[in-house]
Design a protein around this motif. Structure first.
Motif, PDB file in Angstrom:
ATOM      1  N   SER A 149       0.816  -1.211   0.000  1.00 31.85           N
ATOM      2  CA  SER A 149       0.000   0.000   0.000  1.00 31.85           C
ATOM      3  C   SER A 149       0.847   1.258   0.000  1.00 31.85           C
ATOM      4  N   GLN A 150       2.080   1.144   0.494  1.00 33.00           N
ATOM      5  CA  GLN A 150       2.963   2.304   0.541  1.00 33.00           C
ATOM      6  C   GLN A 150       3.934   2.374  -0.641  1.00 33.00           C
ATOM      7  N   VAL A 151       4.452   1.215  -1.055  1.00 25.43           N
ATOM      8  CA  VAL A 151       5.491   1.254  -2.088  1.00 25.43           C
ATOM      9  C   VAL A 151       4.911   1.275  -3.498  1.00 25.43           C
ATOM     10  N   LEU A 152       3.768   0.627  -3.722  1.00 24.60           N
ATOM     11  CA  LEU A 152       3.243   0.536  -5.088  1.00 24.60           C
ATOM     12  C   LEU A 152       2.825   1.886  -5.679  1.00 24.60           C
ATOM     13  N   PRO A 153       2.140   2.755  -4.945  1.00 22.10           N
ATOM     14  CA  PRO A 153       1.826   4.059  -5.546  1.00 22.10           C
ATOM     15  C   PRO A 153       3.063   4.822  -6.002  1.00 22.10           C
ATOM     16  N   ARG A 158       6.631   6.201 -10.723  1.00 21.60           N
ATOM     17  CA  ARG A 158       7.921   6.081 -11.421  1.00 21.60           C
ATOM     18  C   ARG A 158       7.729   5.397 -12.777  1.00 21.60           C
ATOM     19  N   LEU A 159       6.874   4.376 -12.831  1.00 21.09           N
ATOM     20  CA  LEU A 159       6.598   3.684 -14.086  1.00 21.09           C
ATOM     21  C   LEU A 159       5.947   4.625 -15.095  1.00 21.09           C
ATOM     22  N   ARG A 160       5.028   5.446 -14.620  1.00 21.61           N
ATOM     23  CA  ARG A 160       4.363   6.395 -15.522  1.00 21.61           C
ATOM     24  C   ARG A 160       5.374   7.350 -16.143  1.00 21.61           C
TER      25      ARG A 160
END
Length: 276
Positions: A149-153, A158-160
């Motif tokens: 929940s903290q690292v994925l956003p 970064r991916l975007r």
């Protein structure tokens, strides 16, 4: 060792490093490579630093260094590993793992914000990959949910940015999945970011599909031109994927695994391996 360091039993260390428990005990007794913490009952416990030392020892043996000489060489190998894990003298990996295990939202958010700001992409990916693997050994859905929940956003942001330079019409689209159901979505997104930097756009599937017919249907339905398999747990089914490559010569095949250069997957024109 700090009193709040996370400690891992030998079976979990074996899973993380690929070195079986018997070998770890032999390395300790015969060569003094690792000195684990001992419980009152005599059970061995290992810190994050121990785990990195074991990984460094494995790399040296793979380079042809006799195990009897590894301890002398380990002092040269470990600083190189630490450069990827630490920023200066600050141990981000331990801080992040400890904050997650304690469900300390403020500390974890602060550590991640600082990590994303301070370190290079290479070091960032290494720290987050190791953190995901270390947290996974606790087999707790609550811990993994809190961590993700903290690292994925932050990773999706970064991916975007990584895909902004990729033309969605001209780029190759790849179907990306883990090798097995225990793969981490965090590691999948890290792989997608690395491929985005090479000009690929990835469709990330959180549920790995090993049935070839269903997998092929998914790839075709999503208009992908290839498949990416991320082998986080050192379980790459080489025979299965060699058969896939033979049966689907028009599709590119990419794979992430430890020591990818040691895997001969056949046709180098359509197979691309990356060290995880």
């Amino acid at each position: 060792m700090k009193t709040n360091d996370a400690l891992y039993p030998i079976r979990e260390v074996s899973n993380l490093t690929g070195v079986n428990s018997i070998t770890l005990r032999a390395w300790e007794r015969r060569y003094g490579l690792i000195e684990p913490v001992r419980t009152e009952g005599g059970h061995r416990l290992y810190t994050l630093e121990h785990i990195e030392q074991i990984k460094a020892a494995v790399k040296l043996t793979e380079e042809g260094i006799p195990i009897s000489q590894v301890k002398a060489r380990l002092s040269q190998a470990v600083p190189q590993v630490k450069e990827e894990i630490h920023q200066g003298d600050y141990d981000y990996l331990s801080k992040i793992v400890d904050a997650t295990l304690q469900f300390d939202l403020d500390s974890l958010s602060s550590e991640l914000d600082q990590l994303f700001q301070d370190v290079s992409d290479k070091a960032l990916f290494e720290i987050l990959k190791n953190a995901s693997q270390l947290l996974a050994v606790h087999s707790s859905e609550t811990i993994n949910t809190f961590w993700e929940s903290q690292v994925l956003p932050r990773l999706y942001t970064r991916l975007r940015f990584s895909t902004r330079h990729v033309s969605l019409h001209a780029s190759k689209k790849l179907w990306l999945q883990a090798e097995d159901i225990n793969g981490s979505i965090v590691v999948l997104v890290l792989a997608a970011i690395r491929l985005a930097d090479k000009g690929f756009y990835c469709v990330i599937s959180p549920n790995p599909q090993k049935n070839n017919e269903l997998l092929l249907n998914s790839i075709k339905s999503s208009h992908c031109q290839g498949l990416v398999v991320v082998d986080e747990n050192q379980k790459l089914d080489k025979t299965h994927w060699q058969g896939w490559v033979t049966d689907h010569p028009s599709l590119e095949f990419h794979f992430f695994t430890e020591r990818a250069d040691s895997f001969d997957m056949g046709n180098v024109l359509q197979c691309h391996g990356y060290n995880l």
